[in-house]
Design an enzyme around this catalytic site. Sequence first.
Site, short mmCIF file in Angstrom:
data_model
loop_
_atom_site.label_atom_id
_atom_site.label_comp_id
_atom_site.label_asym_id
_atom_site.label_seq_id
_atom_site.Cartn_x
_atom_site.Cartn_y
_atom_site.Cartn_z
N SER A 86 3.06 -2.31 13.27
CA SER A 86 1.88 -2.52 12.41
C SER A 86 0.86 -1.40 12.51
CB SER A 86 1.19 -3.86 12.73
OG SER A 86 2.10 -4.90 12.56
N LYS A 87 1.33 -0.22 12.80
CA LYS A 87 0.41 0.94 12.91
C LYS A 87 0.70 1.95 11.82
CE LYS A 87 -1.02 -0.69 16.87
NZ LYS A 87 -2.25 -1.48 16.87
N ARG A 88 1.44 1.53 10.79
CA ARG A 88 1.76 2.40 9.65
C ARG A 88 2.64 3.59 10.03
NH1 ARG A 88 0.92 -0.89 5.79
NH2 ARG A 88 1.18 0.84 4.36
N LEU A 108 26.17 -1.34 6.70
CA LEU A 108 26.37 -1.78 8.08
C LEU A 108 25.10 -2.36 8.68
CD1 LEU A 108 28.35 1.36 9.26
CD2 LEU A 108 29.27 -0.78 8.37
N ASN A 132 19.30 3.93 7.05
CA ASN A 132 19.56 2.75 7.90
C ASN A 132 18.92 2.97 9.27
OD1 ASN A 132 20.59 0.29 8.68
ND2 ASN A 132 22.71 0.78 8.17
N PHE A 133 18.94 1.92 10.08
CA PHE A 133 18.49 1.96 11.47
C PHE A 133 17.03 2.42 11.61
CE2 PHE A 133 23.16 2.65 11.61
CZ PHE A 133 23.50 1.43 12.17
N LEU A 134 16.19 2.03 10.66
CA LEU A 134 14.75 2.26 10.82
C LEU A 134 14.26 1.32 11.92
CD1 LEU A 134 11.86 3.09 10.02
CD2 LEU A 134 11.98 1.41 8.17
N CYS A 135 13.69 1.89 12.95
CA CYS A 135 13.29 1.04 14.09
C CYS A 135 12.07 1.64 14.78
CB CYS A 135 14.46 0.93 15.07
SG CYS A 135 14.09 -0.14 16.47
N ILE A 136 11.12 0.79 15.06
CA ILE A 136 9.90 1.22 15.76
C ILE A 136 9.74 0.34 17.00
CG2 ILE A 136 7.37 1.30 15.60
CD1 ILE A 136 7.73 2.04 12.64
N LYS A 165 0.83 -1.22 0.00
CA LYS A 165 0.00 0.00 0.00
C LYS A 165 0.86 1.27 0.00
CE LYS A 165 -4.30 -1.68 0.55
NZ LYS A 165 -3.92 -2.88 -0.22
N PHE A 166 1.93 1.22 0.74
CA PHE A 166 2.80 2.40 0.80
C PHE A 166 3.77 2.42 -0.37
CE2 PHE A 166 7.05 3.97 2.17
CZ PHE A 166 6.76 5.33 2.10
N THR A 184 19.17 -1.25 2.53
CA THR A 184 19.12 -2.71 2.44
C THR A 184 18.14 -3.23 3.47
OG1 THR A 184 20.97 -2.83 3.97
CG2 THR A 184 21.48 -3.11 1.63
C1 LIG Z 1 15.75 10.45 -1.58
C2 LIG Z 1 15.76 10.06 -0.21
C3 LIG Z 1 14.85 8.84 0.06
C4 LIG Z 1 15.00 8.34 1.48
C5 LIG Z 1 14.11 7.15 1.80
C6 LIG Z 1 14.53 5.89 1.06
C7 LIG Z 1 13.69 4.70 1.50
C8 LIG Z 1 14.12 4.14 2.84
C9 LIG Z 1 13.31 2.95 3.22
C10 LIG Z 1 13.66 2.44 4.60
C11 LIG Z 1 14.93 1.64 4.63
C12 LIG Z 1 15.23 1.08 5.98
C13 LIG Z 1 16.48 0.26 6.02
C14 LIG Z 1 16.58 -0.41 7.38
O1 LIG Z 1 16.76 0.20 8.37
S1 LIG Z 1 16.36 -2.12 7.39
C15 LIG Z 1 16.06 -2.49 9.08
C16 LIG Z 1 14.59 -2.39 9.40
N1 LIG Z 1 14.38 -2.48 10.82
C17 LIG Z 1 13.98 -3.59 11.46
O2 LIG Z 1 13.77 -4.63 10.87
C18 LIG Z 1 13.88 -3.46 12.97
C19 LIG Z 1 12.75 -4.23 13.56
N2 LIG Z 1 11.50 -3.87 12.89
C20 LIG Z 1 10.87 -2.67 13.04
O3 LIG Z 1 11.30 -1.78 13.76
C21 LIG Z 1 9.60 -2.50 12.25
O4 LIG Z 1 9.05 -3.77 11.94
C22 LIG Z 1 9.80 -1.70 10.93
C23 LIG Z 1 10.22 -0.29 11.28
C24 LIG Z 1 10.83 -2.34 10.03
C25 LIG Z 1 8.48 -1.66 10.16
O5 LIG Z 1 7.48 -1.17 10.98
P1 LIG Z 1 6.12 -1.94 11.22
O6 LIG Z 1 6.42 -3.38 11.20
O7 LIG Z 1 5.48 -1.38 12.42
O8 LIG Z 1 5.27 -1.62 9.90
P2 LIG Z 1 4.32 -0.36 9.67
O9 LIG Z 1 2.90 -0.74 9.92
O10 LIG Z 1 4.79 0.81 10.40
O11 LIG Z 1 4.52 -0.10 8.12
C26 LIG Z 1 4.26 -1.10 7.19
C27 LIG Z 1 4.90 -0.68 5.88
O12 LIG Z 1 6.32 -0.61 6.07
C28 LIG Z 1 6.95 -1.45 5.09
N3 LIG Z 1 8.19 -1.98 5.67
C29 LIG Z 1 8.32 -2.96 6.57
N4 LIG Z 1 9.62 -3.17 6.84
C30 LIG Z 1 10.31 -2.31 6.08
C31 LIG Z 1 11.67 -2.06 5.88
N5 LIG Z 1 12.63 -2.75 6.53
N6 LIG Z 1 12.05 -1.10 5.03
C32 LIG Z 1 11.13 -0.39 4.36
N7 LIG Z 1 9.79 -0.59 4.48
C33 LIG Z 1 9.40 -1.55 5.33
C34 LIG Z 1 5.93 -2.53 4.82
O13 LIG Z 1 6.19 -3.17 3.58
C35 LIG Z 1 4.65 -1.73 4.80
O14 LIG Z 1 4.56 -1.02 3.58
P3 LIG Z 1 3.59 -1.57 2.44
O15 LIG Z 1 3.87 -3.02 2.31
O16 LIG Z 1 2.21 -1.30 2.90
O17 LIG Z 1 3.95 -0.81 1.19
#
Ligand SMILES: CCCCCCCCCCCCCC(=O)SCCNC(=O)CCNC(=O)[C@H](O)C(C)(C)COP(=O)(O)OP(=O)(O)OC[C@H]1O[C@@H](n2cnc3c(N)ncnc32)[C@H](O)[C@@H]1OP(=O)(O)O
Length: 558
Positions: A291-293, A558, A281-285, A148-149, A317
Amino acid sequence: MSEESKEADAAANLEALEDALKEAKQATAEDAGDEGDSSAGEEDEQPAPANGESAAAGAAKKKKRSKKKKLKQAILGSVKSESMPKTAADLTSDQLNALLDVNPALKAEVNAMDPKNVQEMMKRLNLADLLTGLSVGGKNKKDMASYKFWQTQPVQTFQDREKGSAIEDGPLKVIDIDRVRKEPYDLPDGFVYVTMDLDDEVQLKEVYELLVNHYVEDDEAMFRFNYSISFLNWALKAPGWTKEWHIGVRTTGSNKLVAFISGIPMSIRVRANILSCSEINFLCIHKKLRSKRLAPELIKEVTRRCYIANVYQAIYTGGVILPTPVSTCRYFHRSLDWEKLFEVGFSPLPPGSTKTRQVSKYKLPTDPLTPNLRPMKREDAKQVLDLLTRYLQRSDLTQMFNKEEVVHWLMYQQRPSDEQVVWSYVVEDPETKKITDFFSFYCLESTVIGKNKVVRAAYLFYYATDAAFQDDKKVLKVRLNALMKDALILAKRAKFDVMNALTLMDNPLFLEEQKFGAGDGQLHYYLFNYRTAPIAGGIDQRNQADEKFMDGVGLVML
Ligand SMILES: CCCCCCCCCCCCCC(=O)SCCNC(=O)CCNC(=O)[C@H](O)C(C)(C)COP(=O)(O)OP(=O)(O)OC[C@H]1O[C@@H](n2cnc3c(N)ncnc32)[C@H](O)[C@@H]1OP(=O)(O)O
């Protein structure tokens, strides 16, 4: 084994498979129920503390997870052993159940088959492939429409990727800076964006605490990355860093940090084009806000801040499949302290082996073997930069270093309180003073969840060698094996338990010879707002490390 007992065994396997199918169907039905719940949650755009699941449901889930873990270990144990069963038909019933349990794609395929053909198929299937979840049907991703996103973002679609080499490189969207919001996007009531100041030790520690408790875990929730404070100070303050790209979310009531995302500036080369981009990097909730978007909000906010700084592309990555990986590498692990890894549940004892045999298999000399190898010094930076630049020129996706970055990434200047994060070594010709080779690795510990222990892992970082520029390709393989053996010896000396490496750069040339074992994990590389044809990640279609597909990725995240 005699023919008769083979047949009896195969019959037992078939029976077990039927049982497993019943279980799989049941599990699929349960999973469908789970998914229903989570997509209902996804409609809810308001981050709010997760309403606690009932104790009974929690206990049932825990039991299921622990069964799954045990079974998976049973399979992995046999797969890594010398007497590894080659096809799925060689498995015991527990192993078969585990196999189906960990492989939804296989479950689906088997469910759809005529039962008469199932046993035949099981014989054909290579076990190592099955365990990666990639081989059967090749689809462990959702349809584009269910993202969706991500379907609203300038990223390549899965369909785009299928065009392969016909893809023309370039941005997906031209950003009109006048239309970029000047203010942060709104967050739901009770939450506020903050710009973290990581020069403030208190705030740096807050980020550390969030990550140490809530960051990436393995599928079985046995291990969680434990990025040290020194590590974060290194990783998040690369040359040119800005605090604007260190974004936190706090609760308005208690001011607690509950989410984080970061970017650092980085110059990368994608095939012939050099891009000034951000590395996200370091995306963390916080676990209670999952799961609250909230993740899409953080991503939109970091994107907005990058656009404002005239940065329109990003690299990131992840272990999850999103639209759409530009490359995929596989993790490999080389035991340095096998006993410790066994104790904490990281490495199984392969059936048919003994602890003593395992320990002796991974034994290493105490001192490095390459003549003229020594720790890197600041004065080496210029030569190392030159060697590394030439070396990376051979890859399609690389980081572009300058001298300041070489010093930062390989010679991290530590504060007095800092632990060592990165280890770098060079080989210097004593006569010409020329640096002919270098390698580096960094320290990233993982917490053993619930055990008050850590696994101390060295991750192979950048390396380069003059041997790459010889006509005879064998020279590179021999030299890299010698260098990597020394890297292992030095990592062991620095008290690491394991060395981890991906299939990027030239790694497939030494992984097997240096006794790295294939891991379950994959790392997908993504580009934001950039289109390019898929880049080789050192693995073939069956997820095996393969020299034919190496040298695509020359960028270590990293
Ligand atoms: C020009 C500049 C641009 C800059 C931005 C570039 C993009 C950067 C992108 C980020 C790069 C990060 C690189 C790293 O740090 S990768 C490391 C990611 N962190 C973890 O795995 C730590 C443990 N997990 C968590 O903290 C949460 O589960 C995270 C935060 C991962 C998701 O939170 P939650 O589980 O509460 O989900 P939601 O309800 O809020 O949101 C659901 C939506 O999020 C999409 N989702 C899930 N996981 C990821 C993921 N790893 N990358 C991108 N998107 C992800 C998912 O498909 C869905 O979207 P859609 O399926 O509906 O479309």
